[in-house]
Design an enzyme around this catalytic site. Structure first.
Site, PDB file in Angstrom:
ATOM      1  NE  ARG A   1       6.976  -3.419   5.619  1.00  0.00           N
ATOM      2  CZ  ARG A   1       5.764  -3.084   5.734  1.00  0.00           C
ATOM      3  NH1 ARG A   1       5.012  -2.776   4.754  1.00  0.00           N
ATOM      4  NH2 ARG A   1       5.155  -3.047   7.106  1.00  0.00           N
TER       5      ARG A   1
ATOM      6  NE  ARG B   1      -4.268  -0.644   9.755  1.00  0.00           N
ATOM      7  CZ  ARG B   1      -3.517  -0.157   9.302  1.00  0.00           C
ATOM      8  NH1 ARG B   1      -3.319   1.102   8.764  1.00  0.00           N
ATOM      9  NH2 ARG B   1      -2.329  -0.776   9.002  1.00  0.00           N
TER      10      ARG B   1
ATOM     11  NE  ARG C   1       1.666  -4.534  11.282  1.00  0.00           N
ATOM     12  CZ  ARG C   1       2.584  -4.345  10.320  1.00  0.00           C
ATOM     13  NH1 ARG C   1       3.602  -5.046  10.533  1.00  0.00           N
ATOM     14  NH2 ARG C   1       2.477  -3.548   9.344  1.00  0.00           N
TER      15      ARG C   1
ATOM     16  CE  LYS D   1      -2.566  -0.384   3.455  1.00  0.00           C
ATOM     17  NZ  LYS D   1      -2.092  -1.493   4.244  1.00  0.00           N
TER      18      LYS D   1
ATOM     19  NE  ARG E   1       6.423  -0.668   9.983  1.00  0.00           N
ATOM     20  CZ  ARG E   1       5.163  -0.315   9.397  1.00  0.00           C
ATOM     21  NH1 ARG E   1       5.046  -0.274   8.179  1.00  0.00           N
ATOM     22  NH2 ARG E   1       3.922  -0.764   9.903  1.00  0.00           N
TER      23      ARG E   1
HETATM   24  P1  AMP Z   1       0.609   0.795   8.699  1.00  0.00           P
HETATM   25  O1  AMP Z   1       1.887   1.562   8.365  1.00  0.00           O
HETATM   26  O2  AMP Z   1      -0.411   1.379   8.047  1.00  0.00           O
HETATM   27  O3  AMP Z   1       0.895  -0.643   8.713  1.00  0.00           O
HETATM   28  O4  AMP Z   1       0.201   1.267  10.197  1.00  0.00           O
HETATM   29  C1  AMP Z   1       1.199   1.186  11.356  1.00  0.00           C
HETATM   30  C2  AMP Z   1       0.363   0.817  12.557  1.00  0.00           C
HETATM   31  O5  AMP Z   1      -0.156   2.146  12.843  1.00  0.00           O
HETATM   32  C3  AMP Z   1      -0.768  -0.119  12.584  1.00  0.00           C
HETATM   33  O6  AMP Z   1      -0.418  -1.504  13.088  1.00  0.00           O
HETATM   34  C4  AMP Z   1      -1.790   0.716  13.718  1.00  0.00           C
HETATM   35  O7  AMP Z   1      -1.126   0.503  15.123  1.00  0.00           O
HETATM   36  C5  AMP Z   1      -1.557   2.068  13.302  1.00  0.00           C
HETATM   37  N1  AMP Z   1      -2.540   2.621  12.359  1.00  0.00           N
HETATM   38  C6  AMP Z   1      -2.445   3.073  11.131  1.00  0.00           C
HETATM   39  N2  AMP Z   1      -3.247   3.314  10.760  1.00  0.00           N
HETATM   40  C7  AMP Z   1      -4.292   3.252  11.475  1.00  0.00           C
HETATM   41  C8  AMP Z   1      -5.735   3.329  11.447  1.00  0.00           C
HETATM   42  N3  AMP Z   1      -6.711   3.802  10.398  1.00  0.00           N
HETATM   43  N4  AMP Z   1      -6.612   2.754  12.795  1.00  0.00           N
HETATM   44  C9  AMP Z   1      -5.821   2.620  13.679  1.00  0.00           C
HETATM   45  N5  AMP Z   1      -4.543   2.464  13.843  1.00  0.00           N
HETATM   46  C10 AMP Z   1      -3.908   2.632  12.725  1.00  0.00           C
END
Ligand code: AMP
Length: 206
Positions: A127, A88, A149, A13, A138
């Site tokens: 990654r 989400r 996740r 994404k 990360r």
């Molecule tokens: P990502 O980089 O999109 O994988 O997001 C990393 C982390 O940020 C996720 O595992 C959540 O802990 C938090 N996060 C990102 N977007 C959201 C969202 N829309 N709602 C809740 N937590 C989020």
């Protein structure tokens, strides 16, 4: 154009959001990136979000929704945006709809990147990202957090597919392949191709 990019962790994404947003000439808004910037900057928002992120859990809706609402009210998002990682949950999707309605706006499309789970685990565990000149993993890409996740995605986020499908907004595309191939499928699904020859067609419906 106002677009949501949907897909499990590891579907690509972030990469696609950057490229597609540039082609559509709209800002890519990644809630994960905003949270990570706040964690590094040790802001109050970062402190609130950190423990959820480290555990691979979702940050509570009230924190996330308020953050997105204020980001969407910024001038650069007026003419369009590409949301990466938001919504989400169904509750977030409903809040997004009403925040946009308050601004006299609505979504034009939702693009779901489809990748099977074995491939996701493989991608996420390999990654790395560049931080201060060094390639690091990360914290939430550690194997046990990755599994959690993916579970969170399956339970809380994947219902969004049906939600947006019933609104006639959803296009699914096969997200396995070279970055440029996936981008072409994405733009074709959004009806935003720039006329480039691709030889590829969207693998999902629409
Ligand atoms: P990502 O980089 O999109 O994988 O997001 C990393 C982390 O940020 C996720 O595992 C959540 O802990 C938090 N996060 C990102 N977007 C959201 C969202 N829309 N709602 C809740 N937590 C989020």
């Amino acid at each position: 154009m106002r677009v949501v990019l949907l897909g499990p962790p590891g579907a690509g994404k972030g990469t696609q959001a950057q490229v597609i947003a540039e082609k559509l000439n709209v800002p890519a808004i990644s809630t994960g990136d905003i949270f990570r910037a706040n964690v590094s900057g040790q802001t109050e928002l970062g402190q609130q979000a950190r423990e959820y992120m480290d555990a691979g859990d979702l940050v509570p809706d009230e924190i996330t929704v308020a953050m997105v609402k204020s980001r969407l009210a910024e001038p650069d998002a007026k003419a369009g945006f590409l949301l990466d990682g938001f919504p989400r949950t169904i509750a977030q999707a409903e809040q997004l709809r009403s925040s946009l309605a308050d601004l006299g706006q609505e979504l034009d499309g939702v693009l779901e990147l489809v990748v099977d789970e074995d491939e996701l685990v493989r991608r996420l565990s390999g990654r790395r990202m560049l931080v201060d000149g060094e390639m690091v993993q990360r914290d939430d890409d550690k194997p046990e957090t990755v599994r959690h996740r993916l579970e969170v995605y399956r339970e809380q986020t994947s219902p969004l597919s049906g939600f947006y499908e019933s609104e006639g907004l959803l296009s699914r595309i096969d997200a396995i392949g070279a970055v440029e191939e996936v981008t072409e499928r994405a733009l074709a699904a959004l009806g935003a191709t720039d006329g480039a020859e691709t030889g590829d067609s969207p693998a999902g419906d629409d």
